[in-house]
Design a protein around this motif. Structure first.
Motif, short mmCIF file in Angstrom:
data_model
loop_
_atom_site.label_atom_id
_atom_site.label_comp_id
_atom_site.label_asym_id
_atom_site.label_seq_id
_atom_site.Cartn_x
_atom_site.Cartn_y
_atom_site.Cartn_z
N VAL A 158 0.87 -1.18 0.00
CA VAL A 158 0.00 0.00 0.00
C VAL A 158 0.91 1.23 0.00
CG1 VAL A 158 -1.84 1.25 1.19
CG2 VAL A 158 -1.73 -1.27 1.36
N VAL A 159 0.76 2.08 -1.02
CA VAL A 159 1.58 3.30 -1.11
C VAL A 159 0.70 4.49 -0.76
CG1 VAL A 159 3.11 4.68 -2.55
CG2 VAL A 159 2.87 2.22 -3.01
N GLU A 160 1.11 5.24 0.24
CA GLU A 160 0.31 6.39 0.70
C GLU A 160 1.19 7.64 0.73
OE1 GLU A 160 -2.91 7.33 1.40
OE2 GLU A 160 -1.87 9.23 1.69
N VAL A 216 -13.65 21.66 5.76
CA VAL A 216 -13.89 21.48 4.32
C VAL A 216 -13.25 20.16 3.92
CG1 VAL A 216 -13.56 22.46 2.02
CG2 VAL A 216 -13.60 23.96 4.03
N GLY A 217 -13.98 19.35 3.20
CA GLY A 217 -13.41 18.11 2.68
C GLY A 217 -13.72 18.00 1.20
N HIS A 218 -13.08 17.03 0.56
CA HIS A 218 -13.33 16.81 -0.87
C HIS A 218 -14.13 15.54 -1.10
CE1 HIS A 218 -9.76 19.39 -2.50
NE2 HIS A 218 -10.78 20.10 -2.07
N PHE A 221 -16.60 7.65 -5.31
CA PHE A 221 -17.65 7.38 -4.33
C PHE A 221 -18.47 8.59 -3.94
CE2 PHE A 221 -14.44 4.14 -4.03
CZ PHE A 221 -15.23 3.01 -4.17
N SER A 222 -18.05 9.75 -4.37
CA SER A 222 -18.81 10.98 -4.10
C SER A 222 -19.11 11.03 -2.60
CB SER A 222 -20.05 11.02 -5.01
OG SER A 222 -19.63 10.86 -6.37
N GLY A 223 -20.39 11.05 -2.19
CA GLY A 223 -20.67 11.21 -0.76
C GLY A 223 -20.98 9.94 -0.01
C1 FAD Z 1 -17.66 16.19 3.92
C2 FAD Z 1 -17.80 14.75 3.55
C3 FAD Z 1 -18.83 14.00 4.13
C4 FAD Z 1 -18.95 12.64 3.80
N1 FAD Z 1 -19.93 11.92 4.43
C5 FAD Z 1 -20.06 10.59 4.16
C6 FAD Z 1 -21.01 9.81 4.85
O1 FAD Z 1 -21.75 10.30 5.71
N2 FAD Z 1 -21.10 8.49 4.53
C7 FAD Z 1 -20.30 7.91 3.59
O2 FAD Z 1 -20.44 6.72 3.34
N3 FAD Z 1 -19.36 8.63 2.94
C8 FAD Z 1 -19.23 9.95 3.20
N4 FAD Z 1 -18.29 10.70 2.55
C9 FAD Z 1 -17.49 10.05 1.50
C10 FAD Z 1 -16.38 9.20 2.08
O3 FAD Z 1 -15.73 9.89 3.15
C11 FAD Z 1 -15.39 8.89 0.95
O4 FAD Z 1 -16.10 8.32 -0.14
C12 FAD Z 1 -14.31 7.90 1.39
O5 FAD Z 1 -13.66 8.36 2.55
C13 FAD Z 1 -13.32 7.73 0.24
O6 FAD Z 1 -12.18 7.03 0.71
P1 FAD Z 1 -10.96 6.81 -0.28
O7 FAD Z 1 -10.03 5.92 0.44
O8 FAD Z 1 -11.48 6.39 -1.62
O9 FAD Z 1 -10.36 8.27 -0.54
P2 FAD Z 1 -9.47 9.21 0.41
O10 FAD Z 1 -9.90 9.11 1.81
O11 FAD Z 1 -9.47 10.57 -0.20
O12 FAD Z 1 -8.03 8.59 0.30
C14 FAD Z 1 -7.26 8.62 -0.89
C15 FAD Z 1 -5.81 8.48 -0.47
O13 FAD Z 1 -5.00 8.32 -1.63
C16 FAD Z 1 -3.77 9.00 -1.38
N5 FAD Z 1 -3.14 9.24 -2.69
C17 FAD Z 1 -3.64 9.97 -3.72
N6 FAD Z 1 -2.80 9.96 -4.77
C18 FAD Z 1 -1.74 9.19 -4.43
C19 FAD Z 1 -0.54 8.80 -5.09
N7 FAD Z 1 -0.28 9.17 -6.36
N8 FAD Z 1 0.34 7.99 -4.43
C20 FAD Z 1 0.10 7.60 -3.15
N9 FAD Z 1 -1.02 7.95 -2.47
C21 FAD Z 1 -1.95 8.72 -3.10
C22 FAD Z 1 -4.18 10.25 -0.64
O14 FAD Z 1 -3.10 10.83 0.07
C23 FAD Z 1 -5.30 9.72 0.27
O15 FAD Z 1 -4.83 9.36 1.56
C24 FAD Z 1 -18.09 12.04 2.86
C25 FAD Z 1 -17.06 12.79 2.30
C26 FAD Z 1 -16.91 14.13 2.63
C27 FAD Z 1 -15.79 14.90 2.02
#
Ligand code: FAD
Length: 401
Positions: A42-44, A323-325, A352-354
């Protein structure tokens, strides 16, 4: 978490996962649980996870989706939460409570009321407890609402509400590592392709690693990672705002996660309340490091909307905000999981949007099944495959948050 090493133990891995937040960690967990012999890296890029969507999340789960596949994914998500220690494979894991205050979608137009009615029929058929409520029924259950203009509401009191997603993330990561997955700090900056496969990835420090599969779990940076393999995915970072507030007139019962027609949502958050919305500027894509707060939004939009719907919030006082993305899928705001037809060993797990937090258990398992069995076993996730992107056929969700 202790600092991560920045160099991989080997030069070849069966699976390289790009992004180690909840989606990457769920995938690493399921891969090493299903096949303990797999070499998983896992690369982070940022192990503080400060800007990850996972850190900004509101951590709720709902059964009220408009497409059957999403309902089934959340049913598995609820089962995973209720039986967390068993699934995670460690009796020492804590219980995670699902606080089922439900989501309450409010409709003020006949068109949206019809959508909610249709969705409820489908959800009920799949076993969800969604109920359509008249304004009188809503007022009887939650007397604190002002319901002017509301035609009906849709509420589900079972397996819908808040859960502790931070604990789930922590244990995915912890168990993945205990089962042999290696986490490193680093950024994937290039990929080499040969004969329809990704053969190696390169890290920012120049190191190259051969791989059997690559999994894109880069959240809002999904498209940048896809581009490294010569692909694209319709996912972009979009800002979402959250406020925690207190009130001198607390409600006498839980406030469901209320999705107001104004576009603002608000719910119980322990002894406080949480509210949120999207920006008012057309919701454009932003740079992945753009986390600007819109300080006018509380005063101009959010506070008026919540105080109109729940008059006890007239004297709301903000105690925190962030603020989050969203990793916003511009085609249909739904997950994209599985391989690209031109690159069989590059697996998307994006967009995954929200609603990604609640989908993480099912998505990580789905990725592991694709790698290990070459197809889905537990739940058929093919409606969420990349093919619909090529065909430009959205999987319609008409009740989003
Ligand atoms: C305000 C807000 C409210 C939300 N509420 C809900 C909710 O109530 N219920 C729900 O189910 N979901 C909710 N979500 C959505 C949910 O939080 C996300 O869909 C989920 O956390 C996505 O996880 P992820 O691991 O895909 O992405 P992320 O958590 O964004 O992780 C991506 C990771 O990839 C790493 N990365 C990126 N590029 C590289 C690279 N080139 N090399 C190495 N590492 C890299 C980043 O550093 C990051 O740590 C919400 C989101 C937000 C912003």
């Amino acid at each position: 978490m202790a600092a991560l090493p920045d160099s991989p133990a080997r030069s070849t891995y069966d699976v390289v996962i790009v992004g180690g937040a909840i989606m990457g960690s769920s995938a690493a967990f399921w891969l090493t649980r299903m096949d303990p012999g797999l070499r998983v890296l896992v690369v982070e890029r940022d192990p503080s996870y400060q800007f990850a969507s996972t850190t900004a999340t509101n951590s709720c789960i709902r059964q009220q989706f408009g497409s059957p596949v999403n309902v089934k994914i959340s049913q598995f998500g609820a089962d995973f939460i209720h039986n967390f220690a068993r699934y995670i494979g460690d009796p020492a894991a804590p219980a995670i409570v699902l606080h089922s205050f439900g989501y309450l979608y409010l409709a003020d137009t006949p068109g949206f009321a019809d959508i909610l009615r249709d969705n409820a029929v489908m959800q009920n058929r799949l076993g969800a407890a969604t109920r359509i409520m008249t304004p009188d029924q809503i007022a009887a259950e939650w007397p604190f609402y002002a319901l002017d203009g509301i035609i009906l509401g849709s509420h589900n009191p079972v397996n819908e509400g808040y859960f502790d997603g931070g604990t789930m993330f922590d244990w995915f990561r912890r168990r993945a590592r205990a089962q042999g997955a290696q986490y490193i700090q680093g950024e994937v900056v290039a990929m080499a392709r040969d004969d329809g496969r990704v053969t190696e990835i390169s890290l920012a420090d120049g190191r190259r690693i051969s791989c059997g599969h690559v999994v894109n779990t880069a959240g809002p940076r999904a498209n940048a990672v896809a581009a490294l393999a010569g692909l694209s995915v319709p996912v972009e970072p979009r800002r979402r705002f959250t406020w925690i507030f207190d009130t001198p007139e607390p409600l006498d019962r839980d406030l469901p996660l209320t999705i107001d027609p104004s576009g603002v949502h608000v719910r119980t958050d322990g002894r406080y309340y949480m509210t949120g919305c999207k920006p008012d500027d057309g919701d454009p894509a932003v740079a992945p490091d753009d986390f600007r707060m819109d300080h006018e939004l509380w005063e101009d939009k959010v506070w008026p909307a919540i105080a109109a719907r729940v008059p006890a919030f007239e004297r709301a006082r903000v105690i925190n905000s962030w603020v989050g993305h969203y990793a916003y899928n511009t085609l249909d705001q739904n997950a994209i999981i599985g391989p690209h037809p031109e690159l069989a060993n590059f697996l998307f797990c994006n967009g995954f949007s929200g609603h990604g937090l609640q989908q993480a258990p099912a998505m990580g398992r789905g990725i592991a099944e694709l790698v290990i069995h070459g197809g889905f076993r537990g739940l058929d996730l093919t409606p969420l495959g990349y093919e619909r992107i090529i065909r430009n056929e959205p999987l319609l969700e008409r009740a989003v948050i």
